[in-house]
Design a protein around this motif. Structure first.
Motif, PDB file in Angstrom:
ATOM      1  N   ARG A 139      34.008   5.588 -55.090  1.00 14.06           N
ATOM      2  CA  ARG A 139      35.310   5.013 -54.747  1.00 14.06           C
ATOM      3  C   ARG A 139      36.383   5.442 -55.743  1.00 14.06           C
ATOM      4  NH1 ARG A 139      36.593  -0.257 -57.373  1.00 14.06           N
ATOM      5  NH2 ARG A 139      34.462  -0.790 -56.791  1.00 14.06           N
TER       6      ARG A 139
ATOM      7  N   THR B  86      39.622   7.614 -54.640  1.00 17.77           N
ATOM      8  CA  THR B  86      40.982   7.094 -54.795  1.00 17.77           C
ATOM      9  C   THR B  86      41.804   7.885 -55.798  1.00 17.77           C
ATOM     10  OG1 THR B  86      40.117   4.883 -54.312  1.00 17.77           O
ATOM     11  CG2 THR B  86      42.322   4.998 -55.253  1.00 17.77           C
TER      12      THR B  86
ATOM     13  N   LEU C 241      40.695  -0.838 -53.399  1.00 14.79           N
ATOM     14  CA  LEU C 241      41.209   0.196 -52.497  1.00 14.79           C
ATOM     15  C   LEU C 241      42.036  -0.451 -51.388  1.00 14.79           C
ATOM     16  CD1 LEU C 241      41.256   3.196 -51.942  1.00 14.79           C
ATOM     17  CD2 LEU C 241      39.120   2.972 -50.673  1.00 14.79           C
TER      18      LEU C 241
END
Length: 886
Positions: free
Chosen positions: A334, A338, A424
């Motif tokens: 993640r 991102t 996120l």
């Protein structure tokens, strides 16, 4: 000084002072139900501190792989944001089990740091326990006096219970500790602020590097302390922090422990990492660089934890320790997704660097390199798909929200059900000018934690010792019943299992759960009563017998009697796993290695490394191989207490991730030889027959076979015979069943072709009539209609009508009949020109209209379908279809 030099000098120093150097235990714990992972250097030695075992030496040193991501010791959310916390780290340690105590431990620590590693004394501070009158534990005068002979008193700090009293858990061995801290700041910084004031205040350059724990107390269940029968030393020094100090760095990530991984990650992503020496300011450019730095630190830290866990046998999964590993990996993915723009699997590419870097000292990472790479790559691909799905779901949540704040419960649903990261979610909402109801999310998260905590609450009383000093012996390899006395008992109360009692015996024939085999069940029988034993487990070298009640007279003599039927069935399945392991390596290749197993009375489950699905031929070959060994009536050749090195040299299979002692037990049937502590048959003939029930994937490069033996095979064949007789009856008892089935299949194929032809004729007829019903609305040819067709016919009709022009928006409804009743379906066709010009999307249309038939679906922008269960909602769905073109 390289990190390899740092590690070697530590071990050499303590070896020269009479310590036995032992290897790191696996990072994944398989014989301690109180811990998921090895979270400290002392975890593998707990039984010695508790007095339940005898160490190989009273002086030991090692470097232990540790993982801290759950429970009391949880560093996960700190990782990446600072420069000195990690998920996986190495703990350098020296241990004394009733041998030396404070004077030697402190003197050696000082000598190693200042004379061998040559850390300037003026950079070091030490702390001593200030005492706790409430618990009647005095100030540690002895440690203070030893330290003041080595260091100026103004560098000795008094520490409270939180910082300077170490405990193994809520109960168990504990004691005061003396920490050593290093100040890595520049001379100018030191002149401005005293390092003494920064100790234990989370300053990134004033950090603890070594903790010397003096184990002299036992914490009881009521919170009180009692003296241990012997005094022990338990020390731990953070390897990564030590490297930082010795390599002149101000961040662990600037040492050669991490720089090779960082350089590879820079190469993969194109993003550059800035060392801790580069000062970042408040500019937007610096803020973006800081985000990059955090992401890179997260990834290079997490890949170490995940890779070593997999190498030690823990695959990512949805439960327990496997879920923790999956969570760590997903956090890395993640952050890359991102902040490093990684939209394809990338973490797996770091494994080769890690194996090259650490493989010499930790050979398991080198030996398991390909497996680790494959598993991580597959996990990455899966989670990236989840992220993509989550983005679509988040778009729908945003679309449904009327205001500027998105409900925290919706965000929690995305997080909990689909694994979509909350940060996120918040980032995407900010980009769209929306806010997240963080309070609502936190409340939902806390409610879930409370439910989980309540479900897993356990209250454990202290041991009540009936026979002090007894060393329990296991006699279950030779006996299934034996005369015993109870040596200790304790009560355990959990939300899950209720009140249970753990009973320890002076000797026991009960096999404790281990090596994949379930624990024995049976009875404790005295002259006056029978106590049922419902399970047997091992904890800290004690064999625990679980019962729902205690004997009325715990001091009586008992006969411990194992349930021989269950034991026999388990042993047959266990021996079959050994034969199957041999079969798989013979048929598929020697790359096959056991990666997990379950052996119980009903069936066996065996996980193994292999790159492809087994063919029917290969499965049959495995079955035939095992059954041939059963037919050969191979006797068990059991060798107990042989040297580990000798057993391996003679060909015994040792499994990665297992902790073996210097002396082991080897099990041999013919050419199959494995190290194993489980229960086995005396002759393979006892297995009777072996039958594979299923084969499938567990993770990338890991397959799973489930199989049965003995009585379960007999029941399996009996069930098949019953089914066959029912088929014969249904077919009206033909002479040749196979011929009758083939004939029925041929008839069915002919009828299917006839139906297909009739449907095509029906489509043509319907096409002509429906053309007249098409309306033009805002330049779009529109039709929403229920038709008497099957789904295939509806699709054909949609394409037939779509070929007539380039501006058709069509929704067809059908009703199909299956075993559970009538099932509605919606079919949507949108001319490709309308997809681009009018922003119409068939997938979105059926998702919206599918609500009216209590279902859903999807597809491509120009063609999609949705199934449901509410036939009565069809007309409402068709009525709403016109809204898309109005």
């Amino acid at each position: 000084m390289t990190s390899q030099d740092v590690r070697k000098q530590f071990l050499d120093f303590f070896a020269s002072n009479g310590h036995l150097i032992v290897p790191s235990a696996p990072i994944v714990l398989k014989d301690d139900p109180t811990l998921m992972f090895n979270n400290s250097g002392m975890a593998q030695f707990k039984e010695y501190f508790l007095g339940n075992g005898t160490p190989k030496s009273n002086r030991i040193a090692d470097t232990q792989k540790c993982l801290r991501v759950s429970g009391k010791h949880n560093d996960l959310e700190d990782v990446g944001f600072d420069t000195y916390h990690h998920t996986m780290f190495e703990m350098l340690g020296n241990w004394s089990f009733g041998d030396y105590f404070k004077k030697e431990a402190i003197s050696w620590a000082w000598q190693l740091l200042t004379e061998v590693y040559k850390i300037p004394k003026e950079n070091l501070y030490v702390s001593v326990f200030e005492g706790n009158p409430a618990e009647n534990v005095p100030f540690d005068q002895e440690a203070w006096d030893i330290w003041k002979e080595l260091i100026n008193e103004d560098r000795i700090i008094l520490g409270n219970k939180k910082d300077n009293f170490w405990e193994m858990g809520d109960q168990g061995p504990c004691g005061p500790c003396s920490e050593i801290h290093v100040d890595l700041r520049t001379a100018d910084e030191k002149a401005l602020v005293s390092g003494k004031s920064l100790v234990n205040n989370d300053h990134p350059q004033v950090v603890e590097i070594w903790n010397n724990v003096f184990m002299e107390f036992n914490r009881k269940a009521d919170g009180s302390l009692e003296k241990l029968p012997a005094k022990h030393v338990d020390t731990g020094m953070g390897f990564e922090r030590l490297c930082m100090a010795l390599q002149g760095k101000t961040s662990n990530y600037d040492t050669d422990v991490f720089t090779p991984l960082i350089e590879k990650l820079e190469q993969i992503t194109g993003f550059k990492y800035t060392s801790n020496d580069v000062i970042l300011n408040d500019s937007e450019e610096s803020k973006e660089q800081n985000k990059t730095n955090i992401a890179i630190r997260v990834v290079v830290d997490h890949v170490r934890a995940v890779a070593f866990a997999i190498a030690d046998g823990q695959l990512p999964s949805n439960t327990g320790a496997g879920y923790v590993i999956r969570r760590i990996l997903r956090r890395a993915i993640r952050y890359g997704f991102t902040f490093l723009n990684t939209k394809e699997p990338f973490v797996n590419q770091l494994v080769a660097v890690l194996a090259n870097q650490m493989g010499e000292f930790f050979p398991e990472i080198k030996a398991q390199q390909q497996l680790v790479t494959n598993v991580i790559r597959e996990e990455e691909a899966s989670f990236l798909r989840t992220l993509d799905q989550g983005l679509q779901l988040l778009d729908k949540v945003i679309e449904d929200e009327k205001g500027k704040i998105v409900a925290g419960t919706k965000a929690f649903e995305l997080y909990d059900t689909f694994g979509f990261p909350i940060d996120l979610t918040a980032l995407i909402l900010r980009e769209k000018g929306l806010e997240l109801d963080e309070v609502g999310f936190t409340v939902a998260m806390q409610e879930q934690k409370n439910r989980s905590r309540a479900a897993s609450e356990v209250s454990t009383e202290d041991w009540s010792v009936l026979i002090p000093g007894n060393v329990e012996t296991f006699v279950g390899y030779d006996q299934i019943e034996n005369e015993v006395k109870i040596t200790r008992i304790r009560k355990v109360d959990s939300k899950k299992d209720g009140v249970l009692y753990q009973i320890v015996l002076d000797n026991t024939p009960f096999y404790p759960e281990g090596g994949g085999q379930v624990g024995d069940k049976g009875n404790l029988i005295s002259a006056n009563e029978t106590i049922e034993i419902i399970d047997t487990k091992k904890e800290n070298n004690l064999i625990l017998h679980f019962a729902k009640k205690l004997p009325e007279n715990v001091n009586a003599s008992f006969v411990a009697k194992v349930n021989s039927d269950l034991r026999s069935l388990s042993s047959r399945n266990h021996s079959a796993t050994h034969l199957m392991h041999q079969a798989l390596r013979s048929i598929l290749g020697t790359h096959v290695e056991q990666k997990g197993s379950l052996v119980n009375p009903n069936y066996l489950r065996f996980d193994f490394s292999h790159f492809a699905k087994l063919t029917e031929t290969e499965l049959q070959q495995v079955e035939d191989f095992v059954n041939a060994r059963i037919q050969e009536q191979l006797p068990l050749i059991e060798r107990r207490d042989i040297p580990f090195a000798q057993a391996v040299e003679e060909g015994a299979m040792a499994l990665f991730g297992e902790k073996y002692g210097d002396h082991v037990r080897a099990i041999k049937f013919g050419n199959s030889m494995e190290l194993c502590g489980g229960i086995h048959v005396k002759n393979t003939a006892e297995i009777w027959h072996f039958k594979i029930i299923s084969e499938g994937a567990v993770a990338a490069g890991i397959r799973r076979i489930e199989a049965i033996t003995s009585d379960a095979v007999k029941a399996h064949f009996a069930s098949y015979e019953t089914t066959l007789n029912e088929v014969k009856t249904a077919l009206k008892n033909p002479q040749d069943i196979l011929k009758a089935v083939h004939s029925m299949q041929e008839d069915n194929a002919k009828l299917s072709k006839q139906i297909e032809a009739l449907v095509k004729d029906k489509v043509k007829n319907l096409k002509a009539s429906l053309i007249a019903e098409i309306q033009e609305i805002n330049g779009v040819q529109f039709l929403a209609k229920q038709v008497d067709l099957n789904p295939e016919g509806a699709k054909d009709l949609a394409y037939e009508l779509g070929n007539l022009g380039n501006n058709l928006f069509l929704v067809l409804a059908t009703v199909n009949l299956d075993a559970s009743g009538e099932k509605p379906m919606l079919t949507c066709y949108v001319s490709k020109e309308l997809v681009a010009e009018k922003n119409l999307n068939a997938g979105q249309v059926v998702r919206e209209l599918g609500k009216y038939i209590q279902g859903g679906g999807g597809g491509q922008p120009f063609f999609a379908t949705a199934g449901g269960k509410h036939v009565a909602g069809i007309q409402q769905a068709l009525a709403k279809a016109i809204d898309f073109v109005k």
